[in-house]
Write a protein that holds these residues in place. Structure first.
Motif, PDB file in Angstrom:
ATOM      1  N   UNK A  63      -9.727  -8.238  -0.123  1.00  0.00           N
ATOM      2  CA  UNK A  63      -8.358  -7.841  -0.353  1.00  0.00           C
ATOM      3  C   UNK A  63      -7.268  -8.213  -0.465  1.00  0.00           C
ATOM      4  N   UNK A  64      -6.549  -9.059  -1.277  1.00  0.00           N
ATOM      5  CA  UNK A  64      -5.983 -10.715  -1.126  1.00  0.00           C
ATOM      6  C   UNK A  64      -4.401 -10.086  -0.877  1.00  0.00           C
ATOM      7  N   UNK A  65      -4.354 -10.559  -0.110  1.00  0.00           N
ATOM      8  CA  UNK A  65      -2.814 -10.705   0.634  1.00  0.00           C
ATOM      9  C   UNK A  65      -1.568 -11.546  -0.109  1.00  0.00           C
ATOM     10  N   UNK A 130      -6.667  -8.068  -7.177  1.00  0.00           N
ATOM     11  CA  UNK A 130      -7.814  -7.835  -6.281  1.00  0.00           C
ATOM     12  C   UNK A 130      -6.449  -7.330  -5.154  1.00  0.00           C
ATOM     13  N   UNK A 131      -5.522  -7.798  -5.170  1.00  0.00           N
ATOM     14  CA  UNK A 131      -3.938  -7.386  -4.242  1.00  0.00           C
ATOM     15  C   UNK A 131      -4.486  -6.468  -3.734  1.00  0.00           C
ATOM     16  N   UNK A 132      -4.217  -6.590  -2.158  1.00  0.00           N
ATOM     17  CA  UNK A 132      -4.622  -5.162  -1.572  1.00  0.00           C
ATOM     18  C   UNK A 132      -3.376  -4.907  -0.759  1.00  0.00           C
ATOM     19  N   UNK A 388     -11.368 -12.297 -12.950  1.00  0.00           N
ATOM     20  CA  UNK A 388     -12.476 -11.845 -12.640  1.00  0.00           C
ATOM     21  C   UNK A 388     -12.980 -10.408 -11.978  1.00  0.00           C
ATOM     22  N   UNK A 389     -12.070  -9.614 -11.040  1.00  0.00           N
ATOM     23  CA  UNK A 389     -11.547  -8.689 -10.558  1.00  0.00           C
ATOM     24  C   UNK A 389     -12.367  -7.635 -11.325  1.00  0.00           C
TER      25      UNK A 389
END
Length: 401
Positions: A63-65, A130-132, A388-389
């Motif tokens: 996951x992105x930060x 996609x940021x988590x 594209x997530x």
């Protein structure tokens, strides 16, 4: 619940192999954690899973930060954007009462719910890509009660949306009008607030804007000393518009990160390397301000300083809500490689927040991961203007914003 996800291309970001790549991989999720990650052919015999999910060869990444944002504020500054296009500088606008002070007024006038709804809408844009994990700074209240409520709104984002939120007190962002000409008195005041912010569970770290239009190195040092006494980690807006020696100052306090860094000197690079501080590069602000002074990426690379990337979302200098766009900007403007850029929004972004439990795909870490409609992560650094997530998971739970 133990779920095995199979038939995936994994960019684990875990080791010295390019991308930590596994061509045909699998992940076992046990509750909120990854219990096993590896090649399908190496799956342990008798591995117990209550469910299996085939991913059809899709790309899976951590996951992105987004490790540097200012999501909580009122109003916007589109009019200032127009003024800059007409030739006014960022410094001139700030000194005339615009800039941060105009956002200060709008933030103070907004209700808690209004601040939450606007910040949540911004956060959802990032989550969709996609940021988590997000960092959210204060800095647009600049009074004890106002700063506390902005931090409280940031905490509420983490409770009510499917994203982890780290909060940073940035009261040393600008001088509020009631302290005009009394910067040292304002620093005294915000140092006095800090223990109460901490006791209320509102703050995870402390930041400052060390700059000619912000706070001096001496004032910044006082803020950092107060944070250190409370056991709070520090980070710094450093060397964005000029070299104030802020990165070296931050390094003396073992800072998690120094951010912006367009005017970072060789001694600053060396100090960050020795301290293990992360360099957070913010290409959105560089682009938006039409800056021409590049951060010293090659020097950082040679010194082994980890480089993170973030949106720096804020209303004045980086009103961007796409961490994927930052991948392309970092490669195009700063000449990072696609893998460096990706590590900047995963493993190094997590490190910039002091988080060792995410940013990679490995057993024992949080099950924060994203599934992409792509064959390789370099595609997201190359192509922009789309998302594209396909799916994303926060603590093992598939979520939607």
């Amino acid at each position: 619940m133990r779920t095995l996800y199979r038939h995936a291309r994994l960019a684990t970001m875990t080791d010295d192999r390019p991308w930590g790549w596994i061509e045909r991989g699998a992940l076992l999720v046990d509750g909120e954690q990854l219990a096993w990650v590896g090649a399908e052919e190496a799956l342990p015999a008798g591995l117990a899973a209550e469910a299996e999910v085939g991913l059809g060869g899709a790309l899976v990444t951590p996951g992105l930060v987004d490790c540097h944002t200012h999501l909580v504020y009122g109003g916007d500054r589109a009019a200032e954007f127009e003024l800059r296009l007409q030739g006014a500088s960022y410094e001139a606008i700030a000194r005339a009462g615009g800039g941060i002070r105009s956002t200060l007024a709008a933030t103070r006038q907004a209700s808690d719910d209004e601040l939450f709804e606007s910040a949540a809408a911004r956060a959802r844009c990032l989550i969709a890509e996609g940021v988590t994990t997000l960092e959210i700074k204060s800095g647009y209240g600049l009074a004890e009660a106002q700063e506390a409520r902005c931090l409280g709104v940031a905490r509420r984002i983490g409770r009510e949306l499917p994203v982890s939120v780290r909060t940073t007190s940035l009261a040393a962002h600008a001088l509020p009008p009631e302290f005009e000409g009394r910067a040292d008195d304002y620093v005294d005041a915000l140092i006095d607030w800090l223990p109460r912010q901490q006791a209320a569970g509102l703050v995870d770290a402390v930041d400052a804007f060390c700059e000619t239009i912000g706070f001096t190195p001496a004032q910044t040092e006082r803020v950092f000393a107060a944070a250190t006494r409370l056991g709070l980690p520090v980070k710094l807006h450093a060397e964005q518009l000029s070299d104030q020696g802020g990165a070296a100052l931050a390094a003396r306090f073992g800072a998690l990160s120094a951010d912006h860094l367009e005017h970072l000197s060789a001694p600053g690079v060396a100090a960050m390397a020795a301290a293990g501080s992360v360099a957070v590069l913010l290409p959105g602000a560089y682009y938006f301000l039409r800056d021409t002074h590049l951060p010293p990426v090659q020097a950082l690379r040679e010194a082994g300083v980890p480089m993170a990337l973030a949106t720096d979302h804020n209303p004045g200098t980086s009103p961007v809500l796409s961490l994927l766009l930052m991948l392309n900007m970092a490669c195009t403007l700063f000449r990072l490689t696609p893998e460096e850029a990706w590590r900047g929004v995963t493993v190094h972004g997590a490190r910039a927040l002091g988080l060792a439990d995410r940013g990679c795909l490995a057993a024992g870490l949080r099950a924060d991961f994203a599934v992409w409609d792509a064959e390789h992560p370099r595609e997201m650094a190359y192509r922009f203007g789309h998302n594209p997530c396909r799916r994303s998971f926060h603590g093992g739970v598939e979520r939607s914003a």
